[in-house]
Design a protein around this motif. Structure first.
Motif, PDB file in Angstrom:
ATOM      1  N   MET A 144      22.085  45.118  35.508  1.00 58.11           N
ATOM      2  CA  MET A 144      22.000  45.781  34.514  1.00 58.11           C
ATOM      3  C   MET A 144      23.005  46.999  34.414  1.00 58.11           C
ATOM      4  N   ILE A 145      23.375  47.235  33.006  1.00 57.31           N
ATOM      5  CA  ILE A 145      24.570  48.462  33.029  1.00 57.31           C
ATOM      6  C   ILE A 145      23.878  49.178  31.859  1.00 57.31           C
ATOM      7  N   GLY A 146      23.854  50.422  32.367  1.00 60.05           N
ATOM      8  CA  GLY A 146      23.335  51.318  31.502  1.00 60.05           C
ATOM      9  C   GLY A 146      24.253  51.946  30.251  1.00 60.05           C
ATOM     10  N   GLY A 147      23.546  52.389  29.148  1.00 59.10           N
ATOM     11  CA  GLY A 147      24.549  52.819  28.254  1.00 59.10           C
ATOM     12  C   GLY A 147      23.896  52.278  26.742  1.00 59.10           C
ATOM     13  N   PHE A 148      24.220  52.807  25.775  1.00 55.64           N
ATOM     14  CA  PHE A 148      23.939  52.455  24.621  1.00 55.64           C
ATOM     15  C   PHE A 148      25.051  52.666  23.562  1.00 55.64           C
ATOM     16  N   GLY A 149      25.641  51.460  23.258  1.00 54.84           N
ATOM     17  CA  GLY A 149      27.201  51.548  23.054  1.00 54.84           C
ATOM     18  C   GLY A 149      27.980  52.299  24.012  1.00 54.84           C
ATOM     19  N   GLY A 150      28.876  53.077  23.790  1.00 60.51           N
ATOM     20  CA  GLY A 150      29.647  53.847  24.607  1.00 60.51           C
ATOM     21  C   GLY A 150      29.129  55.137  25.194  1.00 60.51           C
ATOM     22  N   SER A 151      27.932  55.349  24.677  1.00 60.78           N
ATOM     23  CA  SER A 151      27.268  56.750  25.315  1.00 60.78           C
ATOM     24  C   SER A 151      26.340  56.390  26.583  1.00 60.78           C
ATOM     25  N   GLY A 152      26.855  57.134  27.672  1.00 65.89           N
ATOM     26  CA  GLY A 152      26.227  56.539  28.942  1.00 65.89           C
ATOM     27  C   GLY A 152      26.725  55.353  29.675  1.00 65.89           C
ATOM     28  N   ALA A 153      27.893  54.843  29.302  1.00 69.06           N
ATOM     29  CA  ALA A 153      28.365  53.627  29.718  1.00 69.06           C
ATOM     30  C   ALA A 153      29.065  53.714  30.912  1.00 69.06           C
ATOM     31  N   PRO A 154      28.745  53.156  31.956  1.00 70.12           N
ATOM     32  CA  PRO A 154      29.466  53.541  33.434  1.00 70.12           C
ATOM     33  C   PRO A 154      30.926  52.855  33.612  1.00 70.12           C
ATOM     34  N   VAL A 155      31.930  53.201  32.809  1.00 70.63           N
ATOM     35  CA  VAL A 155      32.968  52.378  32.579  1.00 70.63           C
ATOM     36  C   VAL A 155      33.829  52.344  33.989  1.00 70.63           C
ATOM     37  N   GLU A 156      33.974  53.354  34.755  1.00 76.79           N
ATOM     38  CA  GLU A 156      34.610  53.248  35.937  1.00 76.79           C
ATOM     39  C   GLU A 156      34.007  52.100  36.835  1.00 76.79           C
ATOM     40  N   LEU A 157      32.544  52.049  36.926  1.00 73.05           N
ATOM     41  CA  LEU A 157      32.216  51.066  37.739  1.00 73.05           C
ATOM     42  C   LEU A 157      32.211  49.790  37.235  1.00 73.05           C
ATOM     43  N   ILE A 158      32.125  49.696  35.900  1.00 73.25           N
ATOM     44  CA  ILE A 158      32.495  48.112  35.221  1.00 73.25           C
ATOM     45  C   ILE A 158      33.801  47.759  35.664  1.00 73.25           C
ATOM     46  N   HIS A 159      34.774  48.631  35.345  1.00 71.89           N
ATOM     47  CA  HIS A 159      35.947  48.312  35.550  1.00 71.89           C
ATOM     48  C   HIS A 159      36.433  48.032  37.156  1.00 71.89           C
ATOM     49  N   ALA A 160      35.730  48.600  38.058  1.00 71.08           N
ATOM     50  CA  ALA A 160      35.942  48.420  39.564  1.00 71.08           C
ATOM     51  C   ALA A 160      35.445  46.897  39.926  1.00 71.08           C
ATOM     52  N   LEU A 161      34.469  46.573  38.878  1.00 74.22           N
ATOM     53  CA  LEU A 161      33.815  45.152  39.373  1.00 74.22           C
ATOM     54  C   LEU A 161      34.512  44.150  38.926  1.00 74.22           C
ATOM     55  N   LEU A 162      35.284  44.505  37.420  1.00 79.42           N
ATOM     56  CA  LEU A 162      36.039  43.607  36.861  1.00 79.42           C
ATOM     57  C   LEU A 162      37.517  43.603  37.786  1.00 79.42           C
ATOM     58  N   ALA A 163      38.051  44.605  38.446  1.00 82.50           N
ATOM     59  CA  ALA A 163      39.169  44.621  39.160  1.00 82.50           C
ATOM     60  C   ALA A 163      38.822  43.649  40.443  1.00 82.50           C
ATOM     61  N   ARG A 164      37.535  43.720  41.081  1.00 82.72           N
ATOM     62  CA  ARG A 164      37.202  42.836  42.170  1.00 82.72           C
ATOM     63  C   ARG A 164      37.316  41.405  41.709  1.00 82.72           C
ATOM     64  N   PHE A 165      36.828  40.951  40.581  1.00 84.94           N
ATOM     65  CA  PHE A 165      36.817  39.699  39.880  1.00 84.94           C
ATOM     66  C   PHE A 165      38.250  38.999  39.852  1.00 84.94           C
ATOM     67  N   ARG A 166      39.146  39.929  39.431  1.00 87.08           N
ATOM     68  CA  ARG A 166      40.586  39.446  39.152  1.00 87.08           C
ATOM     69  C   ARG A 166      41.286  39.423  40.439  1.00 87.08           C
ATOM     70  N   GLU A 167      40.728  40.123  41.416  1.00 88.95           N
ATOM     71  CA  GLU A 167      41.611  39.858  42.810  1.00 88.95           C
ATOM     72  C   GLU A 167      41.147  38.841  43.547  1.00 88.95           C
ATOM     73  N   THR A 168      39.565  38.599  43.386  1.00 92.44           N
ATOM     74  CA  THR A 168      38.935  37.529  44.270  1.00 92.44           C
ATOM     75  C   THR A 168      38.206  36.365  43.478  1.00 92.44           C
ATOM     76  N   GLY A 169      38.162  36.482  42.359  1.00 88.39           N
ATOM     77  CA  GLY A 169      37.487  35.541  41.414  1.00 88.39           C
ATOM     78  C   GLY A 169      35.700  35.575  41.661  1.00 88.39           C
ATOM     79  N   SER A 170      35.574  36.751  42.220  1.00 88.12           N
ATOM     80  CA  SER A 170      34.023  36.757  42.483  1.00 88.12           C
ATOM     81  C   SER A 170      33.597  38.419  41.917  1.00 88.12           C
ATOM     82  N   PRO A 171      32.604  38.784  41.594  1.00 87.61           N
ATOM     83  CA  PRO A 171      31.637  38.071  41.248  1.00 87.61           C
ATOM     84  C   PRO A 171      31.703  37.203  39.830  1.00 87.61           C
TER      85      PRO A 171
END
Lengths: 239, 225
Positions: free
Chosen positions: A22-49
């Protein structure tokens, strides 16, 4: 008690393949952009999750946040109420190509399914969607002369949230309408992680102003001066 | 036949005349939002938005937007004195729980029994429903603002909807570009029509019989740019 996590990378390190997030937010309001991008960075480095199911009101905008996750190919399914917003090309392209699943849920039903999961209520009846294609196959029942549709709770393995102030025990406050889905998602996930603009000592948040009690929060990470997703989308940012 | 008809602003103006002092109101994104700009003076109306605000005000000046403070249409708004902020489950408790006095939505079709179709026109493309299916249930009144006919002249007030439904038997009043029509006991009841239009002309562009209970009035709206 100290639920502080050392880094954004540490905050998303345990999210596994196939998880429901679950990712909080409504459109851009209250969206945890830094957490999402940390997850994205992990996927790009490791192929997971990978093969993630993402629960959010929308399905990402522009080339950042959830849209960047979709574009990167780490999302198998979206559960949302309104994927067809402006700048939603990332989702639209994958959906029309048959490369991503969609579970479309009316917004209030989505919110109540999340709340119910957090409250230990496995199902409830709502008038919403009765007689429409979104109620097909669902049990219905009459109460006081009106027909209602049974909807089941919606749980997640992880919730990634954006709050404003958090104390080390996980008590949270929110900023303006950035509250939206964040407090109910905090209740519905097995593991809830919040990024906050500042972490303070227990007692520094007036107990009467706590919005999410710390019992619903497992970890928090400080992101001072967080980016605002709508501002990023409008600037054409790419993650 | 080319019909003289109301502009969207004029339809919104007419709908706004029915806002009552003390009402809590949700205006759907897009066209219905325009109603707030014509709110009559001296009436206190509190606007609800699905993403968790009661008592939001007009858009801020360009450059003064705070993008954490938006409405359901994802437009920047402001807070009026007395505003309240709450989470999504509480927001929809207000909707389904019968706490709103009025919800106003747009429509592809409205049927004489109050069925509404306003969320998709077929099975193609990316479906999106948002809060529409929730908003049609629970508000004390559910009104629609709409053109009376489609761009190619087909009635939007119909015997039964052919597009996918948003809700059954939910609409109570329609403000169209030609008329004001109530829905009572499975029938369209004419309340007002443009004075330049005969009853028969209006009936000819309406997809189900218009009933008359007592008198209907002229639909008089100021010229708005």
């Amino acid at each position: 008690m100290d639920k502080t996590l050392p880094s954004l990378a540490a905050a998303v390190a345990d999210i596994g393949d196939g998880a429901t997030v679950m990712i909080g937010g409504f459109g851009g309001s209250g969206a945890p952009v830094e957490l999402i991008h940390a997850l994205l960075a992990r996927f790009r480095e490791t192929g997971s999750p990978r093969d993630l199911t993402i629960v959010n009101n929308n399905a990402g905008n522009g080339s950042i946040g959830i849209a960047a996750m979709i574009k990167a190919g780490m999302v198998r399914k979206m559960i949302c109420s309104f994927p067809r917003s402006s700048n939603a090309e990332a989702f639209n392209e994958k959906y029309l190509a048959g490369e991503i699943e969609l579970e479309l849920v009316p917004q209030g039903t989505l919110a109540e399914r999340i709340r119910a999961a957090g409250a230990g209520i496995p199902a409830f009846y709502t008038p919403t969607s009765y007689g429409t294609e979104l109620a097909e196959g669902k049990p219905v029942e009459e109460f006081d002369g009106r027909m209602y549709v049974r909807e089941n709770w919606l749980k997640a393995d992880v919730a990634l949230l954006k709050a404003n102030v958090g104390d080390r025990m996980g008590n949270l406050t929110y900023r303006l309408a950035g509250r939206n889905f964040n407090p109910i998602m905090a209740m519905a996930a097995a593991r809830t992680i919040a990024q906050v603009s500042s972490i303070v000592a227990p007692g520094d948040i007036d107990p009467e102003t706590v919005v999410t009690p710390g019992i619903f929060v497992d970890g928090l990470v400080e992101v001072a001066n967080p980016q605002q997703e709508e501002v990023l989308v409008r600037s054409g940012a790419v993650a | 036949m080319t019909l003289t008809k109301l502009s969207n602003a004029q339809i919104a103006w007419r709908a706004a005349q029915d806002l009552q002092d003390g009402w809590y109101v949700n205006l759907g994104i897009g066209f219905p939002e325009m109603i707030a700009t014509f709110q009559p003076e001296g009436r206190d109306v509190v606007y609800h938005t699905e993403n968790g605000v009661l008592g939001f005000g007009p858009a801020p000046k360009d450059g003064e937007e705070d993008w954490d403070l938006i409405n359901a249409g994802k437009k920047a708004v402001t807070l009026n004195p007395g505003a309240a902020i709450f989470h999504h489950a509480d927001s929809f408790a207000m909707v389904r729980g019968g706490h709103l006095d009025l919800a106003v939505l747009g429509a592809y079709q409205v049927a004489q029994n109050g069925d509404l179709a306003n969320w998709r026109v077929g099975s193609k493309g990316v479906p999106a429903v948002g809060g529409a299916m929730d908003l049609v249930h629970g508000a004390k009144r559910v009104a629609v603002v709409t053109e009376h006919v489609t761009k190619d002249g087909k009635p939007k007030l119909v015997e039964s909807c052919t597009f996918p439904l948003t809700g059954l038997g939910c609409v109570t009043r329609v403000y169209s570009s030609l008329a004001v029509v109530d829905i009572r006991d499975g029938r369209f009841v004419l309340r007002e029509k443009l004075p330049g239009l005969t009853f028969d002309e209006l009936q000819a562009v309406t997809g189900a019989p218009l009933q008359v209970e007592g008198d209907f009035a002229d639909l008089i709206v100021p010229a708005l740019d």
